[in-house]
Design a protein around this motif. Structure first.
Motif, PDB file in Angstrom:
ATOM      1  N   LEU A   1     -18.021  -2.207 -39.886  1.00 57.80           N
ATOM      2  CA  LEU A   1     -18.621  -1.196 -39.019  1.00 57.80           C
ATOM      3  C   LEU A   1     -20.054  -0.870 -39.451  1.00 57.80           C
ATOM      4  O   LEU A   1     -20.947  -0.729 -38.603  1.00 57.80           O
ATOM      5  CB  LEU A   1     -17.770   0.069 -39.033  1.00 57.80           C
ATOM      6  N   ALA A   2     -20.273  -0.781 -40.758  1.00 59.75           N
ATOM      7  CA  ALA A   2     -21.619  -0.488 -41.266  1.00 59.75           C
ATOM      8  C   ALA A   2     -22.598  -1.591 -40.859  1.00 59.75           C
ATOM      9  O   ALA A   2     -23.721  -1.317 -40.403  1.00 59.75           O
ATOM     10  CB  ALA A   2     -21.584  -0.335 -42.780  1.00 59.75           C
ATOM     11  N   PHE A   3     -22.184  -2.854 -41.015  1.00 56.28           N
ATOM     12  CA  PHE A   3     -23.052  -3.967 -40.623  1.00 56.28           C
ATOM     13  C   PHE A   3     -23.287  -3.966 -39.120  1.00 56.28           C
ATOM     14  O   PHE A   3     -24.392  -4.261 -38.654  1.00 56.28           O
ATOM     15  CB  PHE A   3     -22.443  -5.298 -41.067  1.00 56.28           C
ATOM     16  N   ALA A   4     -22.248  -3.665 -38.354  1.00 56.61           N
ATOM     17  CA  ALA A   4     -22.387  -3.643 -36.897  1.00 56.61           C
ATOM     18  C   ALA A   4     -23.362  -2.556 -36.453  1.00 56.61           C
ATOM     19  O   ALA A   4     -24.216  -2.783 -35.584  1.00 56.61           O
ATOM     20  CB  ALA A   4     -21.018  -3.437 -36.242  1.00 56.61           C
ATOM     21  N   LEU A   5     -23.261  -1.377 -37.057  1.00 59.19           N
ATOM     22  CA  LEU A   5     -24.154  -0.278 -36.693  1.00 59.19           C
ATOM     23  C   LEU A   5     -25.598  -0.597 -37.070  1.00 59.19           C
ATOM     24  O   LEU A   5     -26.523  -0.356 -36.285  1.00 59.19           O
ATOM     25  CB  LEU A   5     -23.697   1.010 -37.376  1.00 59.19           C
ATOM     26  N   LEU A   6     -25.784  -1.139 -38.260  1.00 60.93           N
ATOM     27  CA  LEU A   6     -27.143  -1.454 -38.699  1.00 60.93           C
ATOM     28  C   LEU A   6     -27.751  -2.597 -37.885  1.00 60.93           C
ATOM     29  O   LEU A   6     -28.960  -2.646 -37.697  1.00 60.93           O
ATOM     30  CB  LEU A   6     -27.151  -1.815 -40.186  1.00 60.93           C
ATOM     31  N   SER A   7     -26.905  -3.502 -37.396  1.00 61.82           N
ATOM     32  CA  SER A   7     -27.434  -4.591 -36.566  1.00 61.82           C
ATOM     33  C   SER A   7     -27.917  -4.078 -35.216  1.00 61.82           C
ATOM     34  O   SER A   7     -28.688  -4.757 -34.525  1.00 61.82           O
ATOM     35  CB  SER A   7     -26.360  -5.664 -36.358  1.00 61.82           C
ATOM     36  N   CYS A   8     -27.467  -2.876 -34.833  1.00 60.85           N
ATOM     37  CA  CYS A   8     -27.927  -2.257 -33.584  1.00 60.85           C
ATOM     38  C   CYS A   8     -29.195  -1.429 -33.781  1.00 60.85           C
ATOM     39  O   CYS A   8     -29.739  -0.883 -32.819  1.00 60.85           O
ATOM     40  CB  CYS A   8     -26.834  -1.358 -33.001  1.00 60.85           C
ATOM     41  N   LEU A   9     -29.649  -1.317 -35.020  1.00 59.53           N
ATOM     42  CA  LEU A   9     -30.844  -0.531 -35.343  1.00 59.53           C
ATOM     43  C   LEU A   9     -31.886  -1.455 -35.944  1.00 59.53           C
ATOM     44  O   LEU A   9     -31.929  -1.644 -37.166  1.00 59.53           O
ATOM     45  CB  LEU A   9     -30.490   0.591 -36.322  1.00 59.53           C
ATOM     46  N   PRO A  10     -32.717  -2.081 -35.106  1.00 56.18           N
ATOM     47  CA  PRO A  10     -33.667  -3.084 -35.586  1.00 56.18           C
ATOM     48  C   PRO A  10     -34.535  -2.618 -36.748  1.00 56.18           C
ATOM     49  O   PRO A  10     -34.866  -3.404 -37.633  1.00 56.18           O
ATOM     50  CB  PRO A  10     -34.516  -3.366 -34.336  1.00 56.18           C
ATOM     51  N   ARG A  11     -34.891  -1.347 -36.768  1.00 55.97           N
ATOM     52  CA  ARG A  11     -35.768  -0.844 -37.828  1.00 55.97           C
ATOM     53  C   ARG A  11     -35.041  -0.714 -39.162  1.00 55.97           C
ATOM     54  O   ARG A  11     -35.681  -0.675 -40.220  1.00 55.97           O
ATOM     55  CB  ARG A  11     -36.336   0.516 -37.426  1.00 55.97           C
ATOM     56  N   LEU A  12     -33.709  -0.639 -39.110  1.00 55.52           N
ATOM     57  CA  LEU A  12     -32.927  -0.467 -40.341  1.00 55.52           C
ATOM     58  C   LEU A  12     -32.088  -1.688 -40.686  1.00 55.52           C
ATOM     59  O   LEU A  12     -31.391  -1.698 -41.694  1.00 55.52           O
ATOM     60  CB  LEU A  12     -32.010   0.752 -40.199  1.00 55.52           C
ATOM     61  N   ARG A  13     -32.143  -2.703 -39.832  1.00 55.62           N
ATOM     62  CA  ARG A  13     -31.276  -3.869 -39.992  1.00 55.62           C
ATOM     63  C   ARG A  13     -31.451  -4.545 -41.348  1.00 55.62           C
ATOM     64  O   ARG A  13     -30.490  -5.010 -41.964  1.00 55.62           O
ATOM     65  CB  ARG A  13     -31.571  -4.866 -38.872  1.00 55.62           C
ATOM     66  N   SER A  14     -32.669  -4.577 -41.852  1.00 52.45           N
ATOM     67  CA  SER A  14     -32.942  -5.265 -43.114  1.00 52.45           C
ATOM     68  C   SER A  14     -32.364  -4.526 -44.320  1.00 52.45           C
ATOM     69  O   SER A  14     -32.346  -5.063 -45.426  1.00 52.45           O
ATOM     70  CB  SER A  14     -34.451  -5.431 -43.305  1.00 52.45           C
ATOM     71  N   LEU A  15     -31.881  -3.300 -44.112  1.00 52.36           N
ATOM     72  CA  LEU A  15     -31.335  -2.519 -45.222  1.00 52.36           C
ATOM     73  C   LEU A  15     -29.861  -2.814 -45.484  1.00 52.36           C
ATOM     74  O   LEU A  15     -29.300  -2.321 -46.467  1.00 52.36           O
ATOM     75  CB  LEU A  15     -31.491  -1.019 -44.939  1.00 52.36           C
ATOM     76  N   ALA A  16     -29.225  -3.608 -44.620  1.00 50.03           N
ATOM     77  CA  ALA A  16     -27.778  -3.821 -44.717  1.00 50.03           C
ATOM     78  C   ALA A  16     -27.364  -4.372 -46.078  1.00 50.03           C
ATOM     79  O   ALA A  16     -26.505  -3.788 -46.763  1.00 50.03           O
ATOM     80  CB  ALA A  16     -27.309  -4.750 -43.597  1.00 50.03           C
ATOM     81  N   TYR A  17     -27.965  -5.482 -46.479  1.00 49.60           N
ATOM     82  CA  TYR A  17     -27.553  -6.098 -47.744  1.00 49.60           C
ATOM     83  C   TYR A  17     -28.021  -5.320 -48.970  1.00 49.60           C
ATOM     84  O   TYR A  17     -27.252  -5.216 -49.949  1.00 49.60           O
ATOM     85  CB  TYR A  17     -28.030  -7.549 -47.796  1.00 49.60           C
ATOM     86  N   PRO A  18     -29.234  -4.746 -48.986  1.00 50.03           N
ATOM     87  CA  PRO A  18     -29.590  -3.880 -50.117  1.00 50.03           C
ATOM     88  C   PRO A  18     -28.639  -2.701 -50.280  1.00 50.03           C
ATOM     89  O   PRO A  18     -28.280  -2.340 -51.404  1.00 50.03           O
ATOM     90  CB  PRO A  18     -31.015  -3.408 -49.762  1.00 50.03           C
ATOM     91  N   LEU A  19     -28.195  -2.113 -49.167  1.00 50.49           N
ATOM     92  CA  LEU A  19     -27.257  -1.005 -49.241  1.00 50.49           C
ATOM     93  C   LEU A  19     -25.904  -1.457 -49.792  1.00 50.49           C
ATOM     94  O   LEU A  19     -25.299  -0.780 -50.637  1.00 50.49           O
ATOM     95  CB  LEU A  19     -27.062  -0.368 -47.864  1.00 50.49           C
ATOM     96  N   LEU A  20     -25.437  -2.623 -49.320  1.00 49.50           N
ATOM     97  CA  LEU A  20     -24.170  -3.146 -49.816  1.00 49.50           C
ATOM     98  C   LEU A  20     -24.272  -3.459 -51.305  1.00 49.50           C
ATOM     99  O   LEU A  20     -23.350  -3.158 -52.081  1.00 49.50           O
ATOM    100  CB  LEU A  20     -23.777  -4.408 -49.044  1.00 49.50           C
ATOM    101  N   LEU A  21     -25.396  -4.050 -51.725  1.00 45.28           N
ATOM    102  CA  LEU A  21     -25.594  -4.359 -53.135  1.00 45.28           C
ATOM    103  C   LEU A  21     -25.619  -3.088 -53.971  1.00 45.28           C
ATOM    104  O   LEU A  21     -25.053  -3.047 -55.073  1.00 45.28           O
ATOM    105  CB  LEU A  21     -26.901  -5.139 -53.314  1.00 45.28           C
ATOM    106  N   ALA A  22     -26.255  -2.042 -53.448  1.00 47.84           N
ATOM    107  CA  ALA A  22     -26.305  -0.763 -54.164  1.00 47.84           C
ATOM    108  C   ALA A  22     -24.907  -0.174 -54.326  1.00 47.84           C
ATOM    109  O   ALA A  22     -24.549   0.336 -55.399  1.00 47.84           O
ATOM    110  CB  ALA A  22     -27.216   0.215 -53.419  1.00 47.84           C
ATOM    111  N   VAL A  23     -24.109  -0.247 -53.257  1.00 48.02           N
ATOM    112  CA  VAL A  23     -22.732   0.262 -53.324  1.00 48.02           C
ATOM    113  C   VAL A  23     -21.915  -0.546 -54.331  1.00 48.02           C
ATOM    114  O   VAL A  23     -21.144   0.021 -55.133  1.00 48.02           O
ATOM    115  CB  VAL A  23     -22.078   0.215 -51.932  1.00 48.02           C
ATOM    116  N   LEU A  24     -22.088  -1.870 -54.314  1.00 47.34           N
ATOM    117  CA  LEU A  24     -21.370  -2.726 -55.252  1.00 47.34           C
ATOM    118  C   LEU A  24     -21.748  -2.395 -56.697  1.00 47.34           C
ATOM    119  O   LEU A  24     -20.870  -2.291 -57.566  1.00 47.34           O
ATOM    120  CB  LEU A  24     -21.671  -4.199 -54.964  1.00 47.34           C
ATOM    121  N   CYS A  25     -23.039  -2.237 -56.942  1.00 42.82           N
ATOM    122  CA  CYS A  25     -23.505  -1.933 -58.302  1.00 42.82           C
ATOM    123  C   CYS A  25     -22.948  -0.589 -58.769  1.00 42.82           C
ATOM    124  O   CYS A  25     -22.512  -0.446 -59.911  1.00 42.82           O
ATOM    125  CB  CYS A  25     -25.032  -1.921 -58.351  1.00 42.82           C
TER     126      CYS A  25
END
Length: 212
Positions: free
Chosen positions: A52-76
Motif C-alpha cells: 500500500l505504501a508503494f502504491a500510494l507513493l507511486s501516485c505522488l510523482p513528487r514523492l515517488r523517489s522516496l519509496a526505497y529510501p523510506l523502506l531502507l530507513a524502516v529496515l535499518c
C-alpha cells in the motif's frame, strides 16, 4: 513539464498485486521452513502495508523517489531495534541447522516482519520491471532450494502466490505468451525436481506446515 501532485499509473493495480504476491510468496514458505510460528495474518498484514505504501507513493510523482529510501530507513530502524538479540538469533539459527526444528520460534514475529519488509521491497522493484520474469523465476528456484535444503515438505498452497506472480510478471517485450508458458513450466519443473533433494525431514515442521 510540471509534475502533478497526484497521478495514478495505468498499471497500478497490476504492480500492487504482483508486489504483494512476491512478498507473501517468499515470506510464507521461508517462514514455514524456518519453523516460525507467527500467524499467517502477520505476514499478510506487513506485506499489504508495504504494498500500500508503494502504491500510494507511486501516485505522488513528487514523492515517488522516496519509496526505497523510506523502506531502507524502516529496515535499518527495525534491525537496529533487534541489535540486542542478534547473537541469540544467530545461535538459534545454528541450532536449527543442526536439527532443532523450532529453535527460531521465539523470534518468529520479528523475523516474519523482517522478511515481509525485505521481500515486498524486492517485489516492488520486480513488479515495475519489464524484464521481471527471469529474475523472479530465479528467485523462485533459489527460494525452493533453500526450503528443500532445510528439509520441510511445503504444501502447494504456500507456493501459489509465487506461481501467480511469475505468471503476472511475463510482460517483458521479448517474452511472448507462447514462450511464457513453457518457461514457467520449466521453472516449476526444476523446483519439483529439487524438492526431493532434502536429505532429512523434520517431523515438527511438517506437522506445523500441515496445520497452517
Amino acid at each position: 513539464m510540471k509534475k502533478t501532485f497526484f497521478s495514478m499509473p495505468n498499471a497500478l493495480l497490476l504492480h500492487a498485486l504482483t508486489t504483494f504476491l512476491i512478498g507473501i510468496g517468499c515470506t510464507y514458505p521461508l517462514s514455514l521452513s524456518l519453523g516460525l510460528t507467527a500467524p499467517l495474518s502477520l505476514s499478510v498484514g506487513c506485506c499489504a502495508l508495504v504494498t500500500l505504501a508503494f502504491a500510494l507513493l507511486s501516485c505522488l510523482p513528487r514523492l515517488r523517489s522516496l519509496a526505497y529510501p523510506l523502506l531502507l530507513a524502516v529496515l535499518c530502524a527495525f534491525v537496529f531495534s533487534l541489535r540486542g538479540q542478534m547473537n541469540a538469533i544467530s545461535a538459534a539459527l545454528t541450532l536449527l541447522l543442526n536439527g532443532h526444528a523450532l529453535a527460531l520460534a521465539a523470534y518468529s514475529r520479528a523475523l516474519v516482519v523482517l522478511f515481509s519488509l525485505v521481500f515486498t521491497g524486492v517485489g516492488a522493484a520486480l513488479s515495475r520491471s519489464e524484464q521481471a520474469f527471469f529474475p523472479l523465476a530465479l528467485l523462485v528456484i533459489v527460494l525452493l532450494f533453500i526450503v528443500s535444503f532445510l528439509g520441510i515438505e511445503v504444501g502447494a498452497f504456500s507456493l501459489l502466490p509465487l506461481v501467480l506472480a511469475l505468471i503476472l510478471s511475463g510482460r517483458a517485450p521479448n517474452v511472448s505468451a507462447k514462450r511464457l508458458i513453457p518457461m514457467a513450466a520449466a521453472a516449476l519443473g526444476i523446483v519439483a525436481l529439487m524438492m526431493p533433494m532434502a536429505t532429512q525431514t523434520v517431523p515438527e515442521l511438517n506437522d506445523f506446515a500441515r496445520r497452517m
